[in-house]
Motif scaffolding. Structure first.
Motif, PDB file in Angstrom:
ATOM      1  N   SER A  17      72.460  49.847   3.001  1.00  0.00           N
ATOM      2  CA  SER A  17      72.956  50.999   2.254  1.00  0.00           C
ATOM      3  C   SER A  17      72.991  50.652   0.777  1.00  0.00           C
ATOM      4  O   SER A  17      73.363  49.540   0.406  1.00  0.00           O
ATOM      5  N   ILE A  18      72.636  51.605  -0.047  1.00  0.00           N
ATOM      6  CA  ILE A  18      72.752  51.442  -1.490  1.00  0.00           C
ATOM      7  C   ILE A  18      74.146  51.901  -1.875  1.00  0.00           C
ATOM      8  O   ILE A  18      74.518  53.048  -1.649  1.00  0.00           O
ATOM      9  N   LEU A  19      74.916  50.990  -2.431  1.00  0.00           N
ATOM     10  CA  LEU A  19      76.301  51.288  -2.775  1.00  0.00           C
ATOM     11  C   LEU A  19      76.454  51.713  -4.225  1.00  0.00           C
ATOM     12  O   LEU A  19      77.338  52.500  -4.550  1.00  0.00           O
ATOM     13  N   GLU A  20      75.634  51.183  -5.094  1.00  0.00           N
ATOM     14  CA  GLU A  20      75.670  51.536  -6.512  1.00  0.00           C
ATOM     15  C   GLU A  20      74.266  51.391  -7.082  1.00  0.00           C
ATOM     16  O   GLU A  20      73.484  50.594  -6.592  1.00  0.00           O
ATOM     17  N   ILE A  21      74.017  52.135  -8.131  1.00  0.00           N
ATOM     18  CA  ILE A  21      72.744  52.039  -8.845  1.00  0.00           C
ATOM     19  C   ILE A  21      73.062  51.732 -10.306  1.00  0.00           C
ATOM     20  O   ILE A  21      73.917  52.376 -10.905  1.00  0.00           O
ATOM     21  N   PHE A  22      72.384  50.751 -10.842  1.00  0.00           N
ATOM     22  CA  PHE A  22      72.571  50.365 -12.236  1.00  0.00           C
ATOM     23  C   PHE A  22      71.269  50.584 -12.992  1.00  0.00           C
ATOM     24  O   PHE A  22      70.189  50.455 -12.431  1.00  0.00           O
ATOM     25  N   LEU A  32      76.881  41.183 -10.853  1.00  0.00           N
ATOM     26  CA  LEU A  32      77.480  40.169  -9.985  1.00  0.00           C
ATOM     27  C   LEU A  32      78.949  40.475  -9.691  1.00  0.00           C
ATOM     28  O   LEU A  32      79.424  40.255  -8.571  1.00  0.00           O
ATOM     29  N   SER A  33      79.646  41.002 -10.670  1.00  0.00           N
ATOM     30  CA  SER A  33      81.040  41.389 -10.466  1.00  0.00           C
ATOM     31  C   SER A  33      81.151  42.502  -9.430  1.00  0.00           C
ATOM     32  O   SER A  33      82.024  42.471  -8.548  1.00  0.00           O
ATOM     33  N   ARG A  34      80.293  43.486  -9.530  1.00  0.00           N
ATOM     34  CA  ARG A  34      80.311  44.601  -8.580  1.00  0.00           C
ATOM     35  C   ARG A  34      79.894  44.135  -7.181  1.00  0.00           C
ATOM     36  O   ARG A  34      80.419  44.609  -6.175  1.00  0.00           O
ATOM     37  N   GLU A  35      78.952  43.205  -7.122  1.00  0.00           N
ATOM     38  CA  GLU A  35      78.561  42.655  -5.820  1.00  0.00           C
ATOM     39  C   GLU A  35      79.766  41.975  -5.167  1.00  0.00           C
ATOM     40  O   GLU A  35      80.041  42.183  -3.984  1.00  0.00           O
ATOM     41  N   SER A  36      80.488  41.190  -5.926  1.00  0.00           N
ATOM     42  CA  SER A  36      81.693  40.536  -5.401  1.00  0.00           C
ATOM     43  C   SER A  36      82.728  41.560  -4.967  1.00  0.00           C
ATOM     44  O   SER A  36      83.394  41.392  -3.937  1.00  0.00           O
ATOM     45  N   TYR A  37      82.875  42.612  -5.747  1.00  0.00           N
ATOM     46  CA  TYR A  37      83.804  43.682  -5.391  1.00  0.00           C
ATOM     47  C   TYR A  37      83.466  44.260  -4.018  1.00  0.00           C
ATOM     48  O   TYR A  37      84.334  44.375  -3.150  1.00  0.00           O
ATOM     49  N   TRP A  38      82.208  44.616  -3.809  1.00  0.00           N
ATOM     50  CA  TRP A  38      81.813  45.225  -2.539  1.00  0.00           C
ATOM     51  C   TRP A  38      81.905  44.242  -1.376  1.00  0.00           C
ATOM     52  O   TRP A  38      82.241  44.637  -0.257  1.00  0.00           O
ATOM     53  N   LYS A  39      81.646  42.979  -1.614  1.00  0.00           N
ATOM     54  CA  LYS A  39      81.836  41.972  -0.561  1.00  0.00           C
ATOM     55  C   LYS A  39      83.296  41.954  -0.124  1.00  0.00           C
ATOM     56  O   LYS A  39      83.594  41.814   1.071  1.00  0.00           O
ATOM     57  N   GLY A  40      84.208  42.095  -1.092  1.00  0.00           N
ATOM     58  CA  GLY A  40      85.634  42.131  -0.767  1.00  0.00           C
ATOM     59  C   GLY A  40      86.028  43.392  -0.029  1.00  0.00           C
ATOM     60  O   GLY A  40      86.748  43.350   0.974  1.00  0.00           O
ATOM     61  N   VAL A  41      85.574  44.530  -0.511  1.00  0.00           N
ATOM     62  CA  VAL A  41      85.906  45.812   0.117  1.00  0.00           C
ATOM     63  C   VAL A  41      85.388  45.866   1.551  1.00  0.00           C
ATOM     64  O   VAL A  41      86.095  46.297   2.472  1.00  0.00           O
ATOM     65  N   LEU A  42      84.144  45.428   1.743  1.00  0.00           N
ATOM     66  CA  LEU A  42      83.520  45.513   3.068  1.00  0.00           C
ATOM     67  C   LEU A  42      83.803  44.289   3.942  1.00  0.00           C
ATOM     68  O   LEU A  42      83.411  44.265   5.109  1.00  0.00           O
ATOM     69  N   ARG A  43      84.475  43.301   3.364  1.00  0.00           N
ATOM     70  CA  ARG A  43      84.870  42.074   4.068  1.00  0.00           C
ATOM     71  C   ARG A  43      83.669  41.362   4.689  1.00  0.00           C
ATOM     72  O   ARG A  43      83.749  40.813   5.788  1.00  0.00           O
ATOM     73  N   THR A  44      82.567  41.344   3.950  1.00  0.00           N
ATOM     74  CA  THR A  44      81.342  40.737   4.488  1.00  0.00           C
ATOM     75  C   THR A  44      81.379  39.222   4.490  1.00  0.00           C
ATOM     76  O   THR A  44      80.620  38.595   5.221  1.00  0.00           O
ATOM     77  N   ILE A  45      82.250  38.633   3.699  1.00  0.00           N
ATOM     78  CA  ILE A  45      82.375  37.169   3.747  1.00  0.00           C
ATOM     79  C   ILE A  45      83.101  36.776   5.030  1.00  0.00           C
ATOM     80  O   ILE A  45      82.719  35.834   5.722  1.00  0.00           O
TER      81      ILE A  45
END
Length: 52
Positions: A17-22, A32-45
């Motif tokens: 899924s495309i979560l954001e477009i820059f 990179l900050s936004r990628e980390s944000y989405w990893k946290g929100v989606l708990r992918t780690i």
């Protein structure tokens, strides 16, 4: 992974899924900050395949 399991495994077990477009002017740090944000929100780690 593709060589180990094959393309069918990937298409059957993953979705994208495309979560954001820059735009091209967006800084690397912002992306990179936004990628980390989405990893946290989606708990992918914790539950996904992101170990970084």
């Amino acid at each position: 992974m593709r060589n180990k399991y094959g393309a069918e495994y990937i298409t059957s077990n993953f979705s994208y899924s495309i979560l954001e477009i820059f735009d091209k002017k967006t800084s690397r740090d912002t992306v990179l900050s936004r990628e980390s944000y989405w990893k946290g929100v989606l708990r992918t780690i914790e539950f996904g395949m992101n170990d970084n």
